[in-house]
Design a protein around this motif. Structure first.
Motif, short mmCIF file in Angstrom:
data_model
loop_
_atom_site.label_atom_id
_atom_site.label_comp_id
_atom_site.label_asym_id
_atom_site.label_seq_id
_atom_site.Cartn_x
_atom_site.Cartn_y
_atom_site.Cartn_z
N THR A 128 0.83 -1.21 0.00
CA THR A 128 0.00 0.00 0.00
C THR A 128 0.87 1.26 0.00
O THR A 128 0.59 2.22 -0.72
N ILE A 129 1.94 1.26 0.80
CA ILE A 129 2.83 2.42 0.86
C ILE A 129 3.58 2.58 -0.46
O ILE A 129 3.78 3.71 -0.94
N LYS A 130 3.96 1.49 -1.08
CA LYS A 130 4.64 1.56 -2.37
C LYS A 130 3.73 2.20 -3.42
O LYS A 130 4.17 3.01 -4.26
N THR A 131 2.46 1.84 -3.39
CA THR A 131 1.49 2.44 -4.31
C THR A 131 1.36 3.94 -4.05
O THR A 131 1.29 4.76 -4.98
N LEU A 132 1.34 4.33 -2.77
CA LEU A 132 1.28 5.75 -2.41
C LEU A 132 2.46 6.51 -3.00
O LEU A 132 2.29 7.60 -3.57
N LEU A 133 3.66 5.96 -2.89
CA LEU A 133 4.86 6.67 -3.33
C LEU A 133 4.94 6.84 -4.83
O LEU A 133 5.71 7.67 -5.33
N GLN A 134 4.17 6.06 -5.57
CA GLN A 134 4.18 6.20 -7.03
C GLN A 134 3.68 7.56 -7.49
O GLN A 134 4.00 8.00 -8.59
N SER A 135 2.90 8.23 -6.65
CA SER A 135 2.39 9.55 -7.01
C SER A 135 3.33 10.66 -6.57
O SER A 135 3.01 11.84 -6.73
N TYR A 136 4.49 10.30 -6.02
CA TYR A 136 5.47 11.29 -5.60
C TYR A 136 6.77 11.11 -6.40
O TYR A 136 6.87 10.25 -7.26
#
Length: 520
Positions: A483-491
């Protein structure tokens, strides 16, 4: 400017290490001694924003530039013809007549410290005389700093401060002033706040140090807005919320009576998504109780007491058909006792420590050792899970100079990460950095003892504290990691995520900045 409901929904928790919040503790309410008037000031925080309101100090008379080739000093007299103190002293002054030199020293003292400086002039003369015969190697070390190398000048100034070489400190501060800027490169902006901390440390002591940064406090709605901008610009808060919520949801799976104790409730934003997730649980939602702990500092940012958060979460739970109860504990973590937590038999308990335990004084500050006391208290409640998110930084018991180096390294990464998302022409970027970061930086650099409330520890030290209190690691699941890896894709791709033995580290390039872990 009023705050809309939508803004409150997305504004992050009142994370006190990434935003500017002054302590409300009585021990920190020192006053700043009145300063002498001057034409030049040390204050850098609002130099680009408004008329100066910070503590003023007079500039040292000498301003020696660094040579990029030989490292030898040269006078800035030609380039600073408007110097209000007359001709600057150059290194060549050591060959002048001693009586003439003594008179000049008294003129300098009067200019710097005012007419009442007789009580300290003798100590200044002694210090100056000692530096006239300063070891050649030491001068060489200072003077060989490459021209324009702001980082190295900051380090040299902090080293001189640690060694109580105040003549060198004042000289290097005069070099730093034109090099730093709240609107420049990341290192220039950070340098402005580090310099402010050095000035505060040099000028004051005890409880007055933290108040030496006298910049205008924003309104609660403005502060809320700045926090929201930082929340969107960087993933630090979302990393904390998502990783902790993932561990809590997993630990409370299948429970019918859920009680969450949040030791830094702030806006309560973290629990919106969790309540919505519990509402969608197969077989119906559990009964949910949230105990929110927060002091008056957070109440200022909210614009009101904990009841504001309780009402908002209650309305959300009602709209999701989730039975809900809210328990407010408006106090500092140092004041929390078992009776404040309203724990009942049969409740499945989860405890959340989001970026707050580092504010609790430990054994190095007070025999009360509230940092470890809280962990023992929580362990006695037999919780299903305890979540901890903290900055991965080592500033708690480190001596001043290593602490300065750690702060320089850590916040360089923070400011670089902000620079990627918030353009320098962004109208609120200066305010975001000033009100959400600067006060923490100054506190770390300027304060000692109980007045230094920013006391970060590395994960290894937190692990030792939890184990000593009787906890065992509760590894974060692979789902949380994904889930955190998916979040970081937008940064920005410069952010990194590393998992080590069920503990997650969020970093910028190769520098870990935040750590998330869980215990039971």
């Amino acid at each position: 400017m009023s705050v809309t409901e939508e803004e409150l929904h997305y504004v992050p928790q009142n994370h006190q290490d990434l935003h500017y919040l002054s302590s409300d503790d009585n021990s920190q309410r020192g006053s700043i001694p009145p300063q002498k008037s001057s034409q030049e000031q040390y204050c850098t925080l609002e130099s680009s924003l408004a008329p100066p309101v910070c503590t003023k100090q007079n500039s040292p008379p000498s301003s020696v530039s660094f040579s990029s080739s030989s490292g030898s000093p040269h006078s800035q007299q030609d380039s600073q013809s408007d110097n209000t103190y007359g001709s600057p002293i150059s290194v060549s002054c050591i060959t002048e007549d001693p009586h003439d030199l003594k008179n000049k020293l008294r003129e300098i003292e009067t200019a710097m410290l005012g007419p009442d400086s007789d009580n300290i002039v003798n100590s200044f003369e002694t210090s100056f005389a000692s530096h006239l015969s300063l070891e050649p190697e030491k001068w060489k070390q200072v003077l060989e700093i490459p021209k324009g190398d702001l980082k190295q000048v900051l380090i040299a100034c902090a080293r001189a401060m640690a060694e109580e070489d105040f003549f060198v400190v004042e000289w290097l501060m005069s070099e730093l002033r034109p090099m730093v800027s709240v609107s420049g490169e990341p290192i220039q902006r950070l340098g402005a706040y580090l310099l402010e901390g050095l000035v505060a440390r040099r000028a004051s002591s005890g409880s007055s140090i933290y108040k030496a940064l006298k910049c205008k406090e924003p309104t609660s709605s403005d502060l809320l807005s700045y926090m929201h901008i930082l929340y969107e610009a960087c993933p630090y808060f979302k990393f904390a919320y998502m990783s902790a919520n993932g561990a809590i949801a997993e630990a409370l799976k299948g429970e019918n009576m859920v009680h969450i104790i949040d030791f830094q409730l702030a806006q309560g934003t973290q629990w919106v998504s969790l309540i919505q997730a519990l509402a969608a649980r197969p077989g119906g939602p559990p009964r949910v109780k949230i105990t929110g702990i927060d002091d008056s500092v957070s109440a200022y940012a909210r614009g009101g007491g904990l009841n504001l958060v309780g009402h908002r979460l209650s309305r959300l739970a009602e709209s999701c058909n989730v039975p809900f109860e809210f328990n407010a504990a408006a106090m500092s973590g140092c004041e929390v006792e078992r009776e404040h937590l309203a724990v009942r038999p049969g409740e499945a308990l989860a405890v959340n420590f989001p970026f707050m335990l580092h504010h609790m004084p430990d054994e190095s500050v007070s025999t009360a050792n509230h940092r470890d006391r809280l962990l023992r208290l929580v362990k006695s409640l037999n919780p299903k899970v305890v979540t901890l998110v903290e900055q991965e930084s080592n500033t708690n018991t480190a001596p001043f100079f290593p602490r300065f180096l750690e702060t320089l390294d850590y916040y360089t990464a923070i400011f670089e990460s902000i620079d990627v998302t918030l353009p320098r022409e962004h109208k609120d970027r200066i305010s975001v950095e000033q009100h959400c970061l600067a006060r923490d930086i100054v506190n770390i650099i300027a304060c000692e003892g109980p007045e230094r409330v920013e006391r970060h520890e590395l994960y290894g030290k937190w692990r030792a504290r939890f184990m000593m209190a009787g906890f065992k690691p509760y590894p974060l699941s692979s789902l949380v990691n994904a889930t955190i890896k998916t979040l970081l894709q937008s940064y920005c791709t410069s952010y990194s995520l590393e998992e080590r033995d069920g503990v997650l580290y969020l970093g910028w390039l190769d520098r870990p900045l935040a750590v998330s872990c869980a215990w039971r």
